[in-house]
Design an enzyme around this catalytic site. Structure first.
Site, PDB file in Angstrom:
ATOM      1  N   CYS A 190     -16.674   6.351   0.823  1.00 11.58           N
ATOM      2  CA  CYS A 190     -17.946   5.980   1.458  1.00 11.58           C
ATOM      3  C   CYS A 190     -18.053   6.396   2.923  1.00 11.58           C
ATOM      4  O   CYS A 190     -19.061   6.971   3.346  1.00 11.58           O
ATOM      5  CB  CYS A 190     -18.152   4.465   1.419  1.00 11.58           C
TER       6      CYS A 190
ATOM      7  N   ARG B 237     -27.255  10.089 -14.804  1.00 18.92           N
ATOM      8  CA  ARG B 237     -27.460   9.369 -16.066  1.00 18.92           C
ATOM      9  C   ARG B 237     -27.359   7.858 -15.820  1.00 18.92           C
ATOM     10  O   ARG B 237     -26.502   7.409 -15.054  1.00 18.92           O
ATOM     11  CB  ARG B 237     -26.382   9.782 -17.073  1.00 18.92           C
TER      12      ARG B 237
ATOM     13  N   THR C 182      -9.825   4.057  -0.802  1.00 16.09           N
ATOM     14  CA  THR C 182     -10.772   5.136  -1.069  1.00 16.09           C
ATOM     15  C   THR C 182     -11.955   5.081  -0.119  1.00 16.09           C
ATOM     16  O   THR C 182     -12.356   6.087   0.472  1.00 16.09           O
ATOM     17  CB  THR C 182     -11.273   5.036  -2.527  1.00 16.09           C
TER      18      THR C 182
ATOM     19  N   THR D 229     -17.674  -0.455  -3.425  1.00 15.58           N
ATOM     20  CA  THR D 229     -16.888  -1.224  -2.462  1.00 15.58           C
ATOM     21  C   THR D 229     -17.300  -2.703  -2.376  1.00 15.58           C
ATOM     22  O   THR D 229     -16.438  -3.589  -2.471  1.00 15.58           O
ATOM     23  CB  THR D 229     -16.982  -0.551  -1.075  1.00 15.58           C
TER      24      THR D 229
ATOM     25  N   GLY E 212     -22.731  15.413 -12.687  1.00 14.85           N
ATOM     26  CA  GLY E 212     -24.114  14.995 -12.456  1.00 14.85           C
ATOM     27  C   GLY E 212     -24.215  13.561 -11.961  1.00 14.85           C
ATOM     28  O   GLY E 212     -25.290  12.985 -11.926  1.00 14.85           O
TER      29      GLY E 212
ATOM     30  N   LYS F 228     -17.769  10.244   3.756  1.00 10.90           N
ATOM     31  CA  LYS F 228     -18.943  10.864   3.110  1.00 10.90           C
ATOM     32  C   LYS F 228     -20.205  10.601   3.923  1.00 10.90           C
ATOM     33  O   LYS F 228     -21.014  11.492   4.155  1.00 10.90           O
ATOM     34  CB  LYS F 228     -19.102  10.294   1.688  1.00 10.90           C
TER      35      LYS F 228
ATOM     36  N   GLY G  77     -16.044  12.675 -12.512  1.00 11.09           N
ATOM     37  CA  GLY G  77     -15.807  11.253 -12.779  1.00 11.09           C
ATOM     38  C   GLY G  77     -14.471  10.811 -12.225  1.00 11.09           C
ATOM     39  O   GLY G  77     -13.715  11.607 -11.652  1.00 11.09           O
TER      40      GLY G  77
ATOM     41  N   ARG H 176     -24.197  18.671 -17.676  1.00  9.68           N
ATOM     42  CA  ARG H 176     -24.570  18.859 -19.070  1.00  9.68           C
ATOM     43  C   ARG H 176     -25.967  18.344 -19.401  1.00  9.68           C
ATOM     44  O   ARG H 176     -26.697  18.952 -20.179  1.00  9.68           O
ATOM     45  CB  ARG H 176     -23.521  18.137 -19.927  1.00  9.68           C
TER      46      ARG H 176
ATOM     47  N   HIS I  63     -46.359  -2.601   9.815  1.00 11.77           N
ATOM     48  CA  HIS I  63     -47.112  -1.360   9.756  1.00 11.77           C
ATOM     49  C   HIS I  63     -46.970  -0.584  11.059  1.00 11.77           C
ATOM     50  O   HIS I  63     -46.942  -1.213  12.132  1.00 11.77           O
ATOM     51  CB  HIS I  63     -48.609  -1.687   9.527  1.00 11.77           C
TER      52      HIS I  63
ATOM     53  N   GLU J 281       0.851  -1.200   0.000  1.00 13.17           N
ATOM     54  CA  GLU J 281       0.000   0.000   0.000  1.00 13.17           C
ATOM     55  C   GLU J 281       0.884   1.247   0.000  1.00 13.17           C
ATOM     56  O   GLU J 281       1.764   1.389   0.841  1.00 13.17           O
ATOM     57  CB  GLU J 281      -0.951  -0.008   1.214  1.00 13.17           C
TER      58      GLU J 281
ATOM     59  N   GLU K 205     -24.508  13.818  -4.250  1.00  6.51           N
ATOM     60  CA  GLU K 205     -24.396  13.592  -2.797  1.00  6.51           C
ATOM     61  C   GLU K 205     -23.771  14.800  -2.109  1.00  6.51           C
ATOM     62  O   GLU K 205     -24.299  15.314  -1.115  1.00  6.51           O
ATOM     63  CB  GLU K 205     -23.568  12.333  -2.517  1.00  6.51           C
TER      64      GLU K 205
ATOM     65  N   TYR L 219     -23.310  10.299  -9.047  1.00  5.32           N
ATOM     66  CA  TYR L 219     -23.764  10.163  -7.668  1.00  5.32           C
ATOM     67  C   TYR L 219     -22.904  10.928  -6.676  1.00  5.32           C
ATOM     68  O   TYR L 219     -23.416  11.488  -5.700  1.00  5.32           O
ATOM     69  CB  TYR L 219     -23.928   8.685  -7.281  1.00  5.32           C
TER      70      TYR L 219
END
Ligand SMILES: Cc1cc2nc3c(=O)[nH]c(=O)nc-3n(C[C@H](O)[C@H](O)[C@H](O)COP(=O)(O)OP(=O)(O)OC[C@H]3O[C@@H](n4cnc5c(N)ncnc54)[C@H](O)[C@@H]3O)c2cc1C
Length: 463
Positions: A47, A203, A41, A309, A174, A50, A260, A197, A433, A34, A180, A176
């Site tokens: 994740c 999308r 990430t 992930t 645009g 965030k 991206g 765009r 319920h 590593e 977010e 996720y």
């Protein structure tokens, strides 16, 4: 050639750590390399932080709603620096746990940047490791070349380290990650403009979810600068100026580039040893994650299949079980549940309506309502749920939801979709319920029938 290990893993993120531990559990002598922080990430800059930021943002609406439920003197101020310190401590704690898990599993942790020397050898800062098998799990990184000037903006890496809420923020993208952070920072008090765009964000998601999310983000005070191509980003004394193709300019004090991500393939020595990339610049792999070199496998975001992930983990474990336990496994990438942690949340698994329409006959069931909790405080946010059902054999092929707890609800329904549940199985399930999710059990008649009769749609989502 003298082998130092049975397996060398390059990359200590979600996939690398999972693959190392599973291979070690099968008795292999494993080294994991590593270059930065263990956890990758997801744990360090994705994740986990965030979601911790999302939780912080969630209190804004809970505090507002509390008044409607009879609470008084509800006053609170968000101090981002306190959140940032607590977040840093939590990430340190998780990184330590990763370190200990590897130690307990008997995996040797090698710190430094790995570079392939051959199909069996890896160099890490001058140390040579050699093994019959190498697993590449180097993940991805934000791409900064969608338009000129993007490099001056923050990426998701830096936004998670903010110590103050920006007074105004331009989120570019645009997908996720863009929606977010737009949603989270707006709830924390920033004046957010989301620039992308297309006409709608996300999308590839169900069109009704995309439309409803755009509406909800607008209602939460986010300005949507959409439907126009983006030309360039400029930085000046006042902040950032995003120039669009129609000549308009969108300004904000700070900018987040969420256009991206690209696979981390540079500097690995891939071309030199013959590992081929696909047209998207990711490592090309077969269904067993094997690369063009017989002794090298690759999993996770570096292969750009489904960049999540749990998928990286599943691919890595399948590799380890196949190679070290003689238990061949393949990951089915067709039914993968996922969430978008906006307010309101999105949860989705299986086919959306547009995908179903291309494939064959389908029945679409939907529920659109204002939940009890929202109605009680006079709120306007609606919850929307959709089932995509095979028109021939009535199997539930897709579950789509936008509303509170959508991620948790759809996660559980993903089991039913994976098991091949039919609409009649949903109908005979007695609901809990009062809940939101009971609406998935109470959809009586289709709202639409997609009539194209070709073959049972199930063929598209299961073997
Ligand atoms: C902001 C953000 C939010 C996200 N939210 C979610 C979410 O909510 N749910 C979800 O499922 N997914 C989410 N993801 C995606 C998820 O983080 C990735 O899909 C996942 O981390 C991929 O795992 P991986 O093992 O392929 O790579 P990574 O976790 O990226 O790990 C790769 C590791 O390799 C190391 N490395 C790279 N090159 C070398 C080298 N040459 N030598 C040694 N080490 C190297 C890196 O330092 C890194 O630690 C999010 C991503 C981001 C950016």
């Amino acid at each position: 050639m003298e082998m130092t290990h049975d397996l060398i893993v390059i990359g200590g993120g979600s996939g690398g750590v999972a693959g190392s531990r599973r291979a070690a559990a099968h008795g292999a002598k494993v080294a994991i390399v590593e270059a930065d922080r263990l956890g990758g990430t997801c744990v360090i800059r994705g994740c986990v932080p965030k979601k911790l930021m999302m939780y912080a943002a969630g209190f804004a609406h809970q505090l507002a709603d509390a008044r409607g439920f009879g609470w008084s003197d509800v006053q609170a101020r968000f101090e981002m620096s306190r959140w940032a310190d607590a977040k840093a401590r939590e990430i340190d704690r998780l990184e330590t746990i990763y370190d200990e898990m590897l130690l307990d599993a008997g995996v040797e942790s090698v710190r430094g940047r790995g570079r392939l020397l051959s199909g069996n050898e890896v160099d890490v800062a001058g140390r040579r490791l050699a093994a019959p098998r190498i697993l590449i799990a180097t993940g991805g990184a934000p791409s900064v070349d969608a338009i000129p000037g993007l490099a001056a903006a923050m990426t998701s890496n830096e936004v998670l380290d903010l110590r103050e809420v920006p007074e105004s923020l331009l989120v570019i993208g645009g997908g996720y990650i863009a929606v977010e952070f737009a949603s989270i920072l707006a709830a924390l008090g920033s004046r957010v403009t989301l620039a992308y765009r297309d006409s709608f964000p996300l999308r590839g998601f169900d069109a009704e979810l995309r439309g409803r999310l755009a509406l909800a983000l607008g209602e939460r005070g986010i300005t949507l600068a959409c439907g126009v191509a983006l030309a360039k980003l400029e930085r000046d004394a006042a902040g950032f100026a995003l120039h669009r193709a129609d000549g308009s300019v969108v300004r904000a004090a700070m900018a987040l580039n969420a256009t991206g991500r690209k696979p981390n393939t540079a500097g690995l020595g891939l071309a030199e040893v013959g590992v081929q990339l696909n047209t998207r610049g990711a490592i090309a792999v077969d269904t067993e994650s094997r690369t063009s070199v017989a002794t090298i496998w690759a999993v996770g975001d570096v292969t750009d299949r489904v960049n999540l992930t749990p998928v990286a983990i599943a691919e890595a474990r399948a590799f380890a079980d196949t190679e070290f336990d003689q238990d061949p496994k393949r990951v089915d990438h067709r039914v993968v549940a996922s969430a978008v942690f906006t307010d309101p949340q999105i949860g989705t698994v299986g086919l959306n309506e547009q995908q179903a329409a291309l494939l064959g006959p389908a029945d679409i069931y939907a529920a659109d309502f204002r939940p009890m909790k929202e109605a009680f405080v006079g709120g306007t946010q609606r919850t929307f749920m959709k089932l995509v059902v095979d028109g021939l054999d009535q199997r539930v092929l897709g579950v789509q939801m936008i509303g509170p707890d959508a991620a948790e609800i759809v996660q559980c329904l993903a089991v039913a979709v994976t098991c091949g549940a039919r609409k009649s199985d949903f109908d005979r399930t007695i609901a809990v319920h009062p809940t939101l999710s009971e609406e998935f059990m109470l959809m009586r008649a289709p709202v639409r029938r997609l009539a194209k009769a070709v073959q049972p749609l199930a063929a598209a989502v299961s073997g």
